[in-house]
Design a protein around this motif. Sequence first.
Motif, PDB file in Angstrom:
ATOM      1  N   LYS A  21       0.847  -1.193   0.000  1.00 28.05           N
ATOM      2  CA  LYS A  21       0.000   0.000   0.000  1.00 28.05           C
ATOM      3  C   LYS A  21       0.880   1.240   0.000  1.00 28.05           C
ATOM      4  O   LYS A  21       1.931   1.280   0.628  1.00 28.05           O
ATOM      5  CB  LYS A  21      -0.909   0.036   1.223  1.00 28.05           C
ATOM      6  N   SER A  22       0.408   2.252  -0.704  1.00 31.68           N
ATOM      7  CA  SER A  22       1.124   3.522  -0.752  1.00 31.68           C
ATOM      8  C   SER A  22       0.192   4.625  -0.239  1.00 31.68           C
ATOM      9  O   SER A  22      -0.654   4.360   0.599  1.00 31.68           O
ATOM     10  CB  SER A  22       1.592   3.782  -2.181  1.00 31.68           C
ATOM     11  N   PHE A  23       0.357   5.828  -0.731  1.00 32.98           N
ATOM     12  CA  PHE A  23      -0.372   6.984  -0.213  1.00 32.98           C
ATOM     13  C   PHE A  23      -1.879   6.762  -0.140  1.00 32.98           C
ATOM     14  O   PHE A  23      -2.486   6.957   0.916  1.00 32.98           O
ATOM     15  CB  PHE A  23      -0.094   8.218  -1.084  1.00 32.98           C
ATOM     16  N   ASP A  24      -2.488   6.379  -1.247  1.00 35.56           N
ATOM     17  CA  ASP A  24      -3.948   6.260  -1.290  1.00 35.56           C
ATOM     18  C   ASP A  24      -4.463   5.126  -0.409  1.00 35.56           C
ATOM     19  O   ASP A  24      -5.450   5.295   0.314  1.00 35.56           O
ATOM     20  CB  ASP A  24      -4.427   6.056  -2.732  1.00 35.56           C
ATOM     21  N   GLY A  25      -3.818   3.975  -0.459  1.00 35.54           N
ATOM     22  CA  GLY A  25      -4.260   2.838   0.343  1.00 35.54           C
ATOM     23  C   GLY A  25      -4.117   3.081   1.834  1.00 35.54           C
ATOM     24  O   GLY A  25      -5.005   2.737   2.624  1.00 35.54           O
ATOM     25  N   LEU A  26      -2.997   3.684   2.236  1.00 35.34           N
ATOM     26  CA  LEU A  26      -2.786   3.964   3.660  1.00 35.34           C
ATOM     27  C   LEU A  26      -3.702   5.083   4.150  1.00 35.34           C
ATOM     28  O   LEU A  26      -4.244   5.002   5.260  1.00 35.34           O
ATOM     29  CB  LEU A  26      -1.319   4.304   3.918  1.00 35.34           C
ATOM     30  N   SER A  27      -3.914   6.103   3.328  1.00 37.38           N
ATOM     31  CA  SER A  27      -4.824   7.174   3.757  1.00 37.38           C
ATOM     32  C   SER A  27      -6.257   6.652   3.867  1.00 37.38           C
ATOM     33  O   SER A  27      -7.025   7.099   4.725  1.00 37.38           O
ATOM     34  CB  SER A  27      -4.736   8.381   2.830  1.00 37.38           C
ATOM     35  N   ALA A  28      -6.629   5.671   3.035  1.00 35.42           N
ATOM     36  CA  ALA A  28      -7.954   5.048   3.148  1.00 35.42           C
ATOM     37  C   ALA A  28      -8.085   4.291   4.474  1.00 35.42           C
ATOM     38  O   ALA A  28      -9.142   4.334   5.115  1.00 35.42           O
ATOM     39  CB  ALA A  28      -8.210   4.114   1.974  1.00 35.42           C
ATOM     40  N   LEU A  29      -7.024   3.607   4.908  1.00 38.37           N
ATOM     41  CA  LEU A  29      -7.051   2.937   6.217  1.00 38.37           C
ATOM     42  C   LEU A  29      -7.235   3.959   7.341  1.00 38.37           C
ATOM     43  O   LEU A  29      -7.982   3.712   8.291  1.00 38.37           O
ATOM     44  CB  LEU A  29      -5.758   2.145   6.443  1.00 38.37           C
ATOM     45  N   ARG A  31      -8.726   6.885   7.156  1.00 35.79           N
ATOM     46  CA  ARG A  31     -10.103   7.398   7.104  1.00 35.79           C
ATOM     47  C   ARG A  31     -11.129   6.388   7.607  1.00 35.79           C
ATOM     48  O   ARG A  31     -12.014   6.717   8.384  1.00 35.79           O
ATOM     49  CB  ARG A  31     -10.475   7.780   5.665  1.00 35.79           C
ATOM     50  N   HIS A  32     -11.018   5.136   7.139  1.00 42.36           N
ATOM     51  CA  HIS A  32     -12.080   4.161   7.365  1.00 42.36           C
ATOM     52  C   HIS A  32     -11.881   3.271   8.589  1.00 42.36           C
ATOM     53  O   HIS A  32     -12.865   2.787   9.151  1.00 42.36           O
ATOM     54  CB  HIS A  32     -12.267   3.294   6.125  1.00 42.36           C
ATOM     55  N   LYS A  33     -10.645   3.039   9.003  1.00 41.32           N
ATOM     56  CA  LYS A  33     -10.405   2.170  10.167  1.00 41.32           C
ATOM     57  C   LYS A  33     -10.091   2.956  11.426  1.00 41.32           C
ATOM     58  O   LYS A  33     -10.547   2.612  12.504  1.00 41.32           O
ATOM     59  CB  LYS A  33      -9.268   1.179   9.878  1.00 41.32           C
ATOM     60  N   LEU A  34      -9.275   4.004  11.307  1.00 42.36           N
ATOM     61  CA  LEU A  34      -8.951   4.820  12.478  1.00 42.36           C
ATOM     62  C   LEU A  34      -9.955   5.961  12.664  1.00 42.36           C
ATOM     63  O   LEU A  34      -9.963   6.608  13.710  1.00 42.36           O
ATOM     64  CB  LEU A  34      -7.538   5.405  12.349  1.00 42.36           C
ATOM     65  N   ILE A  35     -10.759   6.209  11.648  1.00 45.61           N
ATOM     66  CA  ILE A  35     -11.748   7.292  11.649  1.00 45.61           C
ATOM     67  C   ILE A  35     -11.060   8.628  11.987  1.00 45.61           C
ATOM     68  O   ILE A  35     -11.479   9.378  12.866  1.00 45.61           O
ATOM     69  CB  ILE A  35     -12.929   7.018  12.617  1.00 45.61           C
ATOM     70  N   GLU A  36      -9.975   8.876  11.287  1.00 46.97           N
ATOM     71  CA  GLU A  36      -9.205  10.109  11.447  1.00 46.97           C
ATOM     72  C   GLU A  36      -8.998  10.748  10.083  1.00 46.97           C
ATOM     73  O   GLU A  36      -9.201  10.113   9.053  1.00 46.97           O
ATOM     74  CB  GLU A  36      -7.841   9.826  12.094  1.00 46.97           C
ATOM     75  N   ASP A  37      -8.562  11.991  10.083  1.00 49.16           N
ATOM     76  CA  ASP A  37      -8.286  12.727   8.855  1.00 49.16           C
ATOM     77  C   ASP A  37      -6.802  12.582   8.520  1.00 49.16           C
ATOM     78  O   ASP A  37      -5.951  13.072   9.272  1.00 49.16           O
ATOM     79  CB  ASP A  37      -8.641  14.197   9.046  1.00 49.16           C
ATOM     80  N   PHE A  44       0.833   8.617  11.108  1.00 47.23           N
ATOM     81  CA  PHE A  44       0.121   7.345  11.122  1.00 47.23           C
ATOM     82  C   PHE A  44       1.111   6.238  10.778  1.00 47.23           C
ATOM     83  O   PHE A  44       1.715   6.251   9.703  1.00 47.23           O
ATOM     84  CB  PHE A  44      -1.043   7.381  10.126  1.00 47.23           C
ATOM     85  N   VAL A  45       1.285   5.297  11.712  1.00 50.02           N
ATOM     86  CA  VAL A  45       2.295   4.243  11.591  1.00 50.02           C
ATOM     87  C   VAL A  45       1.603   2.917  11.285  1.00 50.02           C
ATOM     88  O   VAL A  45       0.633   2.548  11.947  1.00 50.02           O
ATOM     89  CB  VAL A  45       3.120   4.125  12.888  1.00 50.02           C
ATOM     90  N   PHE A  46       2.139   2.213  10.297  1.00 44.44           N
ATOM     91  CA  PHE A  46       1.617   0.915   9.864  1.00 44.44           C
ATOM     92  C   PHE A  46       2.761  -0.084   9.912  1.00 44.44           C
ATOM     93  O   PHE A  46       3.902   0.240   9.610  1.00 44.44           O
ATOM     94  CB  PHE A  46       1.078   1.011   8.428  1.00 44.44           C
ATOM     95  N   ILE A  47       2.440  -1.334  10.277  1.00 45.86           N
ATOM     96  CA  ILE A  47       3.472  -2.362  10.429  1.00 45.86           C
ATOM     97  C   ILE A  47       3.017  -3.640   9.731  1.00 45.86           C
ATOM     98  O   ILE A  47       1.825  -3.927   9.670  1.00 45.86           O
ATOM     99  CB  ILE A  47       3.766  -2.595  11.933  1.00 45.86           C
TER     100      ILE A  47
END
Length: 82
Positions: A21-29, A31-37, A44-47
Amino acid sequence: MLLPESGVRVWLYAPPTDMRKSFDGLSALVRHKLIEDPTSGQLFVFINRRRTQLKVLYFEQGGYCLWSKRLEAGRFHFNAQG
């Protein structure tokens, strides 16, 4: 080394993330999973599943930034219960 400004919140998305995942996929996570902007200026850290790679998504004036780190040995450790 990335050093966030004082007062910047750091969010850890604890479920394993597909590191393709890059910019769009991570920003979607964000928005939709963390319910943040994702454009809020927070980090936002992903592992990944093996905990050997992480990505940090950040928005600053003009666009997204994406930092990545892959360990050659060992694993990242975190407390997701925090």
